[in-house]
Design an enzyme around this catalytic site. Structure first.
Site, PDB file in Angstrom:
ATOM      1  NE  ARG A 221      -6.020   5.723  -0.933  1.00  0.00           N
ATOM      2  CZ  ARG A 221      -6.183   4.739  -1.827  1.00  0.00           C
ATOM      3  NH1 ARG A 221      -7.408   4.389  -2.211  1.00  0.00           N
ATOM      4  NH2 ARG A 221      -5.142   4.089  -2.303  1.00  0.00           N
ATOM      5  CG  HIS A 269     -10.804   0.470   0.381  1.00  0.00           C
ATOM      6  ND1 HIS A 269      -9.929   1.389   0.910  1.00  0.00           N
ATOM      7  CD2 HIS A 269     -10.465   0.371  -0.932  1.00  0.00           C
ATOM      8  CE1 HIS A 269      -9.092   1.813  -0.030  1.00  0.00           C
ATOM      9  NE2 HIS A 269      -9.405   1.201  -1.162  1.00  0.00           N
TER      10      HIS A 269
END
Ligand code: NAP
Ligand code: GLV
Length: 306
Positions: A221, A269
């Site tokens: 993250r 991502h």
């Protein structure tokens, strides 16, 4: 049995079709405010209103591995929160990390650049034993990545909260062994869940402890990393580069320095995507197990945050 589907940034129709096929006796629909009570929920980043209107949920299934977005919400107190375990993500993560590692280690970007300029160049081969790869997080994804990196004969180190023994991996655990782990690592891979303990773990103090010429691969993250600290260590030369797949704000804002930094590779991502068919099969299997009164794997410990 009623299932409410509430996944942001996700086209509902193919998911609803898949669940209808996997659980033909269940009624599954995309959630609308004011809908009646469901037994189970399938979610990705749902609004608080969804949780407030569904106090009777038996279980909430997150269609990803990381549950940090859900940990910010008030969840129905009796509902189990269940995450995806692997579901086809581990092999993708292994591919991505090995690709970033090998691209850096073999200096493939430099060769590509030379070739673009018509140069037939030579670079002295680097020593593999001088490129220890340290993986933070030895869970479902981290363990698979460790195996894959090990396969290419790099020294592999791993760090987890609780002690582990994994073949071919020098394992470290907890705060007490974190310093030794970092000081023995040259390529750092982050595969931790985002929790209060791991937020901003890749800061100046910790990244400075990597071996000189260190490299950072963040696939967990964005908030694990302090962006300015990374840039300062790249600019000072202590770190050689970084491959970043996750960011504090996604999509990465247009003006963010990561886009153009010469030592940073950015991807959107994409290191391990949720695979729809595998995910539906896993969740449907767990719903059947719960309906049979049996326990399921992948239940999040809400105190621990993962
Ligand atoms: P997991 O199975 O829960 O593994 C988490 C690992 O982190 C475990 O080894 C755990 O230690 C360790 N850990 C947690 N807190 C720690 C702490 N304070 N100190 C040291 N170690 C700690 O999770 P996973 O399925 O491998 O997924 C990891 C993360 O990857 C997810 O949370 C998600 O954020 C991210 N992810 C990213 C993508 C992407 O496309 N970029 C895709 C999927 C997942 P123990 O083993 O001792 O519990
Ligand atoms: C993706 O980031 C996931 O957590 O599955």
């Amino acid at each position: 049995m009623r299932i409410a589907f509430c996944c942001s940034h996700t086209k509902a129709a193919p998911w609803l079709d898949g669940f209808h096929r996997a659980l033909p006796h269940a009624s599954i629909a995309e959630w609308m405010p004011g809908d009646s009570q469901a037994d189970y929920a399938v979610v990705w980043s749902p609004p608080q209103q969804f949780m407030d209107e569904q106090p009777g949920l038996k279980a909430i299934f997150n269609i990803g591995a990381g549950v940090d977005a859900l940990m910010k919400l008030r969840l129905p107190p009796q509902a189990r929160l269940v995450r995806i375990e692997d579901g086809g993500m581990a092999v993708q993560m292994a591919e991505y990390v090995c690709h970033a590692l090998i691209r850096h280690f073999r200096e493939l970007d430099c060769y590509e650049d030379d070739v673009r300029h018509g140069a037939w160049s030579y670079r002295k081969p680097r020593r593999r034993d001088e490129c220890p790869v340290g993986i933070m997080g030895l869970g479902v994804l981290g363990e698979r990545v460790a195996q894959a990196v090990n396969h290419f004969d790099f020294p592999v180190l791993g760090w987890s909260r609780t002690p582990k023994e994994l073949p071919g991996v020098r394992c470290f655990a907890g705060e007490a062994q974190f310093d030794a782990f970092l000081r023995a690592t040259r390529v750092l891979v982050c595969l931790l869940p985002l929790t209060p303990e791991t937020r901003e773990i890749m800061n100046a103090a910790n990244l400075s402890r990597l071996l000189p010429g260190g490299y950072v691969i963040n696939v967990a993250r964005g908030a694990h990393l302090v962006d300015e600290d990374l840039i300062a260590l790249l600019d000072s030369g202590h770190l050689a580069g970084a491959t970043l797949d996750v960011f504090r704000t996604e999509p990465l804002p247009e003006k963010h320095p990561f886009w153009t930094h010469p030592k940073i590779t950015v991807t959107p991502h994409t290191s391990a995507r949720t695979l729809r068919d595998e995910t539906i099969a896993q969740i449907a299997g767990k719903i059947r197990t719960l309906e049979a009164g049996e326990p399921v794997e992948g239940v999040v410990d809400l105190q621990r945050g993962y």
